[in-house]
Design a protein around this motif. Structure first.
Motif, PDB file in Angstrom:
ATOM      1  N   VAL A   1       0.846  -1.205   0.000  1.00  0.00           N
ATOM      2  CA  VAL A   1       0.000   0.000   0.000  1.00  0.00           C
ATOM      3  C   VAL A   1       0.879   1.253   0.000  1.00  0.00           C
ATOM      4  O   VAL A   1       0.628   2.202  -0.751  1.00  0.00           O
ATOM      5  CB  VAL A   1      -0.962  -0.015   1.209  1.00  0.00           C
TER       6      VAL A   1
ATOM      7  N   VAL B   1       2.139   1.704  -3.553  1.00  0.00           N
ATOM      8  CA  VAL B   1       1.120   2.268  -4.446  1.00  0.00           C
ATOM      9  C   VAL B   1       0.947   3.752  -4.156  1.00  0.00           C
ATOM     10  O   VAL B   1       0.931   4.588  -5.074  1.00  0.00           O
ATOM     11  CB  VAL B   1      -0.229   1.533  -4.263  1.00  0.00           C
ATOM     12  N   ALA B   2       0.836   4.094  -2.864  1.00  0.00           N
ATOM     13  CA  ALA B   2       0.569   5.477  -2.479  1.00  0.00           C
ATOM     14  C   ALA B   2       1.688   6.395  -2.966  1.00  0.00           C
ATOM     15  O   ALA B   2       1.419   7.459  -3.548  1.00  0.00           O
ATOM     16  CB  ALA B   2       0.414   5.572  -0.957  1.00  0.00           C
TER      17      ALA B   2
ATOM     18  N   ILE C   1       1.675   6.837  -6.787  1.00  0.00           N
ATOM     19  CA  ILE C   1       0.598   7.742  -7.187  1.00  0.00           C
ATOM     20  C   ILE C   1       0.965   9.181  -6.853  1.00  0.00           C
ATOM     21  O   ILE C   1       0.735  10.097  -7.657  1.00  0.00           O
ATOM     22  CB  ILE C   1      -0.717   7.311  -6.488  1.00  0.00           C
TER      23      ILE C   1
ATOM     24  N   MET D   1      -3.781   8.650  -2.928  1.00  0.00           N
ATOM     25  CA  MET D   1      -4.253   7.332  -3.360  1.00  0.00           C
ATOM     26  C   MET D   1      -5.773   7.235  -3.227  1.00  0.00           C
ATOM     27  O   MET D   1      -6.449   6.691  -4.111  1.00  0.00           O
ATOM     28  CB  MET D   1      -3.577   6.261  -2.498  1.00  0.00           C
TER      29      MET D   1
ATOM     30  N   TYR E   1      -7.194   9.143  -6.129  1.00  0.00           N
ATOM     31  CA  TYR E   1      -7.040   8.384  -7.383  1.00  0.00           C
ATOM     32  C   TYR E   1      -8.048   7.247  -7.497  1.00  0.00           C
ATOM     33  O   TYR E   1      -8.450   6.886  -8.595  1.00  0.00           O
ATOM     34  CB  TYR E   1      -5.613   7.813  -7.488  1.00  0.00           C
TER      35      TYR E   1
ATOM     36  N   ILE F   1      -2.900  -6.090  -6.662  1.00  0.00           N
ATOM     37  CA  ILE F   1      -2.571  -4.666  -6.672  1.00  0.00           C
ATOM     38  C   ILE F   1      -1.374  -4.406  -7.590  1.00  0.00           C
ATOM     39  O   ILE F   1      -1.402  -3.512  -8.429  1.00  0.00           O
ATOM     40  CB  ILE F   1      -2.261  -4.177  -5.231  1.00  0.00           C
TER      41      ILE F   1
ATOM     42  N   TRP G   1      -5.078   1.987 -12.790  1.00  0.00           N
ATOM     43  CA  TRP G   1      -4.620   2.658 -11.578  1.00  0.00           C
ATOM     44  C   TRP G   1      -5.727   2.916 -10.562  1.00  0.00           C
ATOM     45  O   TRP G   1      -5.553   2.636  -9.379  1.00  0.00           O
ATOM     46  CB  TRP G   1      -3.884   3.966 -11.929  1.00  0.00           C
TER      47      TRP G   1
ATOM     48  N   ALA H   1      -5.710   1.513  -6.813  1.00  0.00           N
ATOM     49  CA  ALA H   1      -5.806   2.403  -5.652  1.00  0.00           C
ATOM     50  C   ALA H   1      -6.980   1.995  -4.764  1.00  0.00           C
ATOM     51  O   ALA H   1      -6.867   2.001  -3.530  1.00  0.00           O
ATOM     52  CB  ALA H   1      -5.969   3.851  -6.119  1.00  0.00           C
TER      53      ALA H   1
ATOM     54  N   SER I   1      -6.087  -1.098  -2.841  1.00  0.00           N
ATOM     55  CA  SER I   1      -5.169  -0.726  -1.759  1.00  0.00           C
ATOM     56  C   SER I   1      -5.919  -0.077  -0.606  1.00  0.00           C
ATOM     57  O   SER I   1      -5.617  -0.324   0.558  1.00  0.00           O
ATOM     58  CB  SER I   1      -4.098   0.245  -2.259  1.00  0.00           C
TER      59      SER I   1
END
Lengths: 272, 309
Positions: free
Chosen positions: A124, A127-128, A131, B42, B45, B265, B276, B280, B283
């Protein structure tokens, strides 16, 4: 009577617990030992043992893939040194504020923020931060890896440093200030030297965490940039080869040595 | 200074009270920008529209969450049914993480207990031995596990050579391999909190129970276990949480059939096939589950502390 009783009937010890502990250690170490042993295998095949040789270590340094590995290793070590230095500095200051800063409202929130990277699952976090860099238009590369590692390493540096600081009574700094040292002098000349074992141990842990990180690095590295773990992962996807075992053994050795140093440094007592 | 003395000297003091804000500022700024803001971004998104070659279009959309929970047919105009694919992947992750946690508990509890009942001078060495492998690169550990357990790997070779089996046992690419990999990844997180709890335990309680003719196992189950329960729960959570979101163990040891959340993911952000906003959203769902667990744990710890003090 008490001694006779404890010899015959020891309430503390349970049959089988020692065996399970030894089994546990065996399970933890067996895979690492096997990989270490096979990295010295002379054979090009993984299944046949043909005697001891340094062939695959030579292959890592001079073989066809050596350029790739050297570049990845350089990236890994540069990132780990810079990330560990910056995060240890930030963590040392933060620990001083938390442990020597009295009571304040944001204390719990600050501690939560510092330990946040430990609580959020790594995928996580990855991903964060990917982004985040994407949203501000920051191109992926060495710099994004470095920034992500700095954030991720802070709690690993913070924990041994703050533990150490809690163990140092403030009488040393008070004594210095009674003798007209300024607070700044008390901090740099007294507290920091006393803290050194904690700081070194925090630095080493941050260094290993950065050097070993795969998941976050894999997300933020961008095309063409590799660190050792991402290079190893890429190679393993095509099948485990002997040269990968040699690299893994070397990386494993670095981690074990660093943790061992960190352990003995943090145990040392320089307040006497 | 007075505050420090009152709480035993080892706690916090206020020597650098005036500089506090400046000391903490670098950590606040770094972590806010590089951890907190990214999680916020996130979340945003996950409510945007997907761009077909990765990335997003800045247009509000619930499509990511919709895709996660509902199936609207190939063209999106069928009546909505529950989409089981992703719920099943989450369920498998919970199940695998749970199995790994139980495996860690069964091996980790006796280990922690054994270490905590060694003479005091020997304990740090045992703890150190348990933690060393944790600091070795997780990728290398997982690859090592795969190498060891392969069909024609050293483990099967050994069993064949001593005649225990006639043909290799397939371990890699099974659920069990993933559980073993997760166990191997996070075992120290189980051992350390249980060790800390058992070390603090007052063994005269067990002795009193034994004097009252409780057997050893009764004393363990009825007296010691309730006393060290917070440590056990801490260990279980510390193994379960990272296991659920793990990527390497299911990817390298599980194969395609044993897909877990981490791989789901990861897939959304690799190459051009990704989605994406969906990644997100997945996640966010994982993070929400983890935070609920951690909050329940924090409340339980606070309750235990109150009961003690």
């Amino acid at each position: 009577m008490a001694t006779a009783k404890s010899a015959k009937f020891d309430i503390k010890s349970y049959k089988g617990f020692k065996a399970i502990t030894l089994l546990c250690l065996f399970v933890l170490y067996a895979p690492l030992l096997v990989v270490t042993i096979y990295s010295f295998n002379a054979s090009a095949s993984l299944t046949v043992w043909e005697g001891v040789s340094l062939r695959w270590y030579a292959d890592v340094f001079t073989g066809p893939e050596s350029e790739k590995f050297k570049l990845a290793a350089r990236n890994s070590f540069v990132i780990a040194i810079v990330a560990a230095t910056v995060s240890t500095t930030i963590a040392t200051l933060a620990a001083t504020g938390m442990v020597r800063g009295g009571k304040f409202k944001l204390r719990t929130v600050s501690f939560g923020l510092i330990s946040l990277p430990l609580m959020v699952p790594e995928i996580v976090s990855a991903v964060a931060i990917l982004i985040f860099f994407n949203s501000i238009g920051f191109d992926r590369g060495i710099m994004t890896i470095l920034l992500a590692h700095i954030a991720f390493c802070i709690p690993f540096a913070y924990l041994p440093i703050s533990a150490r600081m809690q163990g140092i009574e403030d009488s040393y700094e008070q004594a210095a200030m009674d003798l007209y040292a300024t607070k700044k002098q008390a901090f740099t000349k007294i507290l920091i030297p006393l803290m050194m074992p904690g700081i070194i141990s925090g630095f080493l842990l941050a260094f290993i965490v950065s050097l070993d990180d795969f998941i976050i690095t894999n997300f933020v590295k961008g095309a063409g940039v590799e660190t050792l773990p991402t290079a190893i992962f890429g190679a393993v996807k095509q099948g485990i080869k002997p040269n990968i075992m040699a690299i893994s053994t070397m990386l494993l050795g670095v981690s074990v040595v660093m943790v061992t140093i960190s352990y003995f440094v943090s145990k040392s007592d320089n307040t006497k | 200074m007075a505050a420090g003395a009152a709480s035993g000297g080892s706690a916090t003091t206020d020597t650098y009270k005036e500089a506090r804000t400046w000391l903490l500022l670098p950590a606040w700024v770094t972590l806010t920008i590089l951890t907190l803001a990214p999680v916020g971004m996130m979340l945003i998104y996950s409510f945007l529209t997907k761009e077909f070659r990765g990335g997003v279009i800045w247009e509000f959309s619930l499509a990511a969450y919709d895709q996660f929970f509902f199936d609207r047919g190939l063209f999106g105009d069928d009546p909505a049914k529950i989409e089981w694919t992703y719920i099943l992947i989450f369920w498998r992750s919970i199940w695998q993480a749970g199995a790994a946690t139980i495996l860690s508990l069964v091996i980790g509890f006796p280990t922690a207990y054994f270490i905590a009942t060694r003479p005091e001078s020997q304990r740090p060495i045992w703890v150190f031995l348990i933690t060393i492998p944790y600091w070795v690169n997780l990728l290398i550990r997982t690859v090592s596990m795969k190498f060891l357990l392969r069909d024609n790997g050293p483990f099967n070779d050994f069993l064949l050579s001593i005649g225990l089996i006639d043909s290799p046992i397939t371990i890699v690419n099974t659920n069990f391999a993933v559980q073993l990999g997760l166990f191997y990844s996070y075992l120290p997180f189980m051992v350390l909190p249980i060790y800390a709890a058992v070390e603090r335990y007052n063994f005269s309680l067990s002795e009193a129970a034994a004097d009252l003719y409780a057997t050893k196992w009764v004393a363990l189950r009825r007296i010691l276990l309730p006393a060290v329960k917070p440590g056990v729960i801490a260990g279980c959570i510390l193994v379960f949480v990272p296991s659920m979101g793990s990527f390497l163990a299911p990817d390298l040891l599980g194969g395609a059939k044993n897909f877990m959340i981490g791989s789901l993911i990861e897939e959304q952000f690799k190459g051009n096939a990704g989605n994406w906003p969906f990644g997100a959203a997945a996640s966010m769902i994982l993070l929400t589950m983890v935070l609920i667990l951690l909050m329940a744990y924090a409340r339980q710890q606070a309750k235990a502390e109150n009961a003690e003090g």
